[in-house]
Scaffold this active site. Sequence first.
Site, short mmCIF file in Angstrom:
data_model
loop_
_atom_site.label_atom_id
_atom_site.label_comp_id
_atom_site.label_asym_id
_atom_site.label_seq_id
_atom_site.Cartn_x
_atom_site.Cartn_y
_atom_site.Cartn_z
N ASP A 35 4.28 67.45 1.86
CA ASP A 35 4.18 68.64 1.01
C ASP A 35 4.76 68.29 -0.36
O ASP A 35 5.52 67.32 -0.50
CB ASP A 35 4.97 69.80 1.63
N ASP A 59 1.56 65.12 -3.22
CA ASP A 59 0.57 65.94 -3.92
C ASP A 59 -0.79 65.41 -3.48
O ASP A 59 -1.15 64.27 -3.83
CB ASP A 59 0.75 65.81 -5.43
N VAL A 60 -1.53 66.19 -2.71
CA VAL A 60 -2.77 65.70 -2.10
C VAL A 60 -3.83 65.33 -3.13
O VAL A 60 -4.83 64.67 -2.80
CB VAL A 60 -3.35 66.72 -1.10
N ASN A 87 -4.20 69.90 6.07
CA ASN A 87 -3.99 71.35 6.09
C ASN A 87 -3.69 71.97 4.74
O ASN A 87 -3.93 73.16 4.54
CB ASN A 87 -2.85 71.66 7.07
N SER A 140 -12.03 77.20 7.14
CA SER A 140 -11.83 78.63 6.99
C SER A 140 -13.08 79.35 7.44
O SER A 140 -14.18 78.78 7.46
CB SER A 140 -11.54 78.98 5.52
N TYR A 153 -13.45 79.39 -3.69
CA TYR A 153 -12.77 79.16 -2.42
C TYR A 153 -13.79 78.84 -1.33
O TYR A 153 -13.60 77.90 -0.55
CB TYR A 153 -11.95 80.40 -2.04
N LYS A 157 -14.20 75.34 0.93
CA LYS A 157 -14.13 75.30 2.38
C LYS A 157 -15.45 74.90 3.02
O LYS A 157 -15.47 74.29 4.10
CB LYS A 157 -13.65 76.66 2.92
N THR A 188 0.60 84.72 6.29
CA THR A 188 1.54 83.73 5.78
C THR A 188 1.98 84.15 4.39
O THR A 188 1.42 85.08 3.79
CB THR A 188 0.88 82.34 5.69
#
Length: 271
Positions: A35, A59-60, A87, A140, A153, A157, A188
């Site tokens: 993360d 950092d992905v 994830n 998602s 978004y 996905k 969340t």
Amino acid sequence: MTDYKSILITGGGSGIGRAVAQRFSRGGWFVGLADIDEAGMAETGALLPDGTWSAHKLDVRDPEQWERALKDFHDACGGRIDVLANNAGVPLGGRLVDLTTEEIDRTLDINLTGVIYGARAAYPYLKEAGPGSCLVNTCSAAGLYGQGGMTIYCASKMGVRALTESLDIEWAPDGIRVTDVMPSYIDTPLLAQSSHAGSNKPIRDSVSNAGLEFTPVEDVAETFWRAVHGDKLHNPIGKTARKIATAARWMPSYIRRKSRELASSGLKPMG
């Protein structure tokens, strides 16, 4: 080589990633947390038994950081990476014309490009650990059918869904399973955010006003566990996601009409 299995989880500092870490830890796995939020990873780690986890700042969006995090985790877990949980992700809602270039680029870079970078970097480790190793991507319900007010978004996905399907074919000869999980609305901390810079309304409010259910994050974690140990390619989670999956396949005109109704209510992104 270790006698136990290991999983590296991006976005492990909170939310779904934290719940997945706890679930796999209960199953006896060594857990790697990745993360950008070091404090969040420390909080997750405090919930796990001592000596059963490691933390890796990542950092992905940065391929070099991916290489470093995977190498460090490979060393920390004893030389075998059985699963990568791709994830990490961010929400983004709002009409396309209302979104900034920065918001568009950030969402695509984290939600899609970061997942691609992670899969590419993890491949040699998963091949080494196979057969039976696994790449599991957080997709998602937004990857099942496009939704108004969440165009970028959904695009990110749907890209994750396509990546999952493609790698399922590409990596089968190497004994690497590829799968994804498809949550709808998960309760969340992300839901406390507004959908985009031009709005100050929390995503949670939009979901509640539309009368849709929140899926407990523990259910998502359990689905991750089943996805890694099962043989399904896509794993919708929650009533909303399962309805969308069925409607997208068998009743596309119905879901198109319902999606327009939801968009007019101001509903924001899922998953």
